[in-house]
Design an enzyme around this catalytic site. Structure first.
Site, short mmCIF file in Angstrom:
data_model
loop_
_atom_site.label_atom_id
_atom_site.label_comp_id
_atom_site.label_asym_id
_atom_site.label_seq_id
_atom_site.Cartn_x
_atom_site.Cartn_y
_atom_site.Cartn_z
N SER A 204 27.24 24.84 22.09
CA SER A 204 27.41 23.40 22.26
C SER A 204 27.48 22.62 20.96
CB SER A 204 26.30 22.86 23.15
OG SER A 204 25.04 23.31 22.70
N HIS A 232 30.42 23.94 28.16
CA HIS A 232 31.48 23.33 27.35
C HIS A 232 32.81 24.03 27.52
CE1 HIS A 232 28.66 20.66 25.33
NE2 HIS A 232 27.82 21.67 25.44
N LYS A 263 30.30 17.24 32.39
CA LYS A 263 31.03 17.21 31.11
C LYS A 263 32.51 17.05 31.41
CE LYS A 263 27.19 19.06 28.63
NZ LYS A 263 26.34 20.20 28.37
C1 LIG Z 1 24.85 20.18 28.49
C2 LIG Z 1 24.43 21.60 28.57
C3 LIG Z 1 23.58 22.04 29.59
C4 LIG Z 1 22.91 21.08 30.52
O1 LIG Z 1 23.80 20.54 31.44
P1 LIG Z 1 23.45 19.12 32.09
O2 LIG Z 1 24.27 19.08 33.32
O3 LIG Z 1 23.84 18.09 31.07
O4 LIG Z 1 21.97 19.13 32.37
C5 LIG Z 1 23.33 23.38 29.70
N1 LIG Z 1 23.86 24.26 28.82
C6 LIG Z 1 24.65 23.86 27.80
C7 LIG Z 1 25.21 24.89 26.87
C8 LIG Z 1 24.94 22.52 27.63
O5 LIG Z 1 25.68 22.13 26.61
#
Ligand SMILES: *Cc1c(COP(=O)(O)O)cnc(C)c1O
Length: 413
Positions: A204, A232, A263
């Protein structure tokens, strides 16, 4: 060899209580004040900063209009009218709240429909919704693993994976970032009742890709299960937009794929794509699912609209990838190491204060690029993190490159 790389930073909590000594602060308020002071001294104190506009390529923050390079809205769907219309229709029909956990009466046809669409999107037998990616990682790891088991986790995995590993009470073996050779040695060295390898697919804060083909082969060789976090990559990578597992053709070998709806898919929530017995076990055992109110049906409706859009139409993904290639070659020309692997581009600066200064410099030039500091990234690697979106224009991408050029000239001078 236990490779113990923990990127969490513990703030020294040795200053407790009433800091100013006047005796009238609450006990917990004293704890908070002491920790906040320590964070500020290290340049690590963070502040919320509300948007004064909708999410998008250009946002208003602090009374200023800025080009936004800090969201994970990779396809620009967070404020898309078709998603909002789907949510509005579901709101009118079904109201705002799910009212209960899915195991009680919080399960609706919107949840069912979305899970079916997600399973079709991923090409799996089933998909199980979770209230967020954080809840999914914590829930799955603690549902599948216990004290007799071993979990192998990449040193740069997301905090929600770190927390899921801890909560599972399995033995945690952290392997050096993306180092498949080291993972192989660790798989040979550590036995247990169940063994599971877990990794981000796109990391990330670095935007690099896990060596999944090699990791999958190691898991097969050692009889370990494999879980991949595609937070991502969902909507960004793969011929159908399902992620890196799809791109590499590893669907058969990755038994648990976590994808996010908040996302690239512009809504909220997350899912685990897996075989039916695993899905049923999660519904029985994942505590973040069992003991938490279900997602609002309107959120599911927005996510369904997003999945349909991503499956039917590759145009947004193509536009995002044009920006990724443009930005990567622009960065390389400026002497920053960059490759077109994902929509995430780090510019590592070092000290937290330096990252804050760089972020302020870019903000003066109309760009919103937040500084990323420990514990989100390891000590000494504070950075600017640029994330690109299909909703950007080429002019936005070029503006970022121009501002970075000016910043690096100023740094050399
Ligand atoms: C953003 C993220 C999460 C968490 O997801 P949310 O839906 O925002 O709680 C989990 N793993 C990774 C690698 C992330 O970047």
């Amino acid at each position: 060899m236990d490779v113990d790389v923990d990127v969490d930073v513990d703030v020294d909590g040795d200053v407790d209580g009433d800091v100013d000594g006047d005796g009238d602060a609450g006990v917990a308020v004293g704890w908070a004040e002491a920790e906040l002071t320590a964070l500020a001294q290290k340049g690590l104190r963070r502040q919320l900063e509300p948007l004064e506009s909708a999410q998008g390529p250009v946002v208003r923050v602090g009374g200023r209009t800025l080009v936004n390079f800090s969201s994970n809205d990779y396809l620009g769907l967070a404020a898309a009218p078709d998603l909002a219309a789907a949510a509005a229709a579901a709101l009118s029909a079904g109201g705002t709240g799910a009212g209960a956990s899915r195991l009680l009466v919080g399960d609706t046809l919107e949840h069912r429909r979305l899970e079916e669409e997600l399973a079709a999107f991923e090409g799996t037998e089933a998909a199980v919704l979770f209230n967020s990616g954080y809840a999914a990682n914590v829930g799955v790891l603690s549902a599948l693993l216990g004290p007799e088991d071993v979990v192998f986790s990449d040193a740069l995995n997301h905090a929600s994976i770190v927390d899921g590993c801890r909560l599972s009470r399995a033995r945690i073996v952290i392997y050096p970032h993306s180092d498949a050779d080291a993972l192989g040695q660790l798989l040979t060295a550590h036995t247990g009742r169940r063994r599971l390898v877990v990794t981000d697919s796109v990391f990330s804060m670095d935007g690099d890709l896990a060596p999944l083909t090699r990791i999958a082969a190691l898991c097969r060789e050692h009889g370990a299960a494999l879980m991949v976090d595609e937070a991502h990559a969902t909507g960004v990578l793969g011929p159908g937009g399902a992620g890196l597992v799809e791109q590499l053709g590893l669907q058969e070998q990755v038994e648990l794929r976590m994808g996010t709806l908040g996302k690239a898919l512009g809504a909220y929530g997350a899912y685990i794509a897996c075989a039916r017995p695993l899905a049923e076990l999660l519904v029985n055992r994942a505590r973040s699912l069992v003991f938490s109110t279900a997602l609002p049906p309107a959120v599911c409706a927005a996510a369904s609209a997003a999945v349909k859009r991503v499956r039917a139409d590759g145009a947004l993904r193509e536009r995002l990838w044009r920006h990724i290639h443009r930005f990567a070659s622009g960065l390389s020309a400026l002497g920053f190491p960059a490759e077109p692997r994902s929509a995430v581009f780090p510019v590592v600066v070092g000290a937290p204060e330096a990252a804050l200064e760089a972020s302020a410099f870019l903000r003066e030039r109309g760009l919103l690029v937040k500084a990323i500091r420990p514990p989100t990234v390891p000590q000494g690697t504070s950075r600017l993190r640029f994330s690109l979106s299909a909703s950007h224009t080429e002019a936005h991408v070029d503006a970022a490159l121009r501002a970075l050029e000016e910043w690096s000239r100023g740094r050399r001078a």
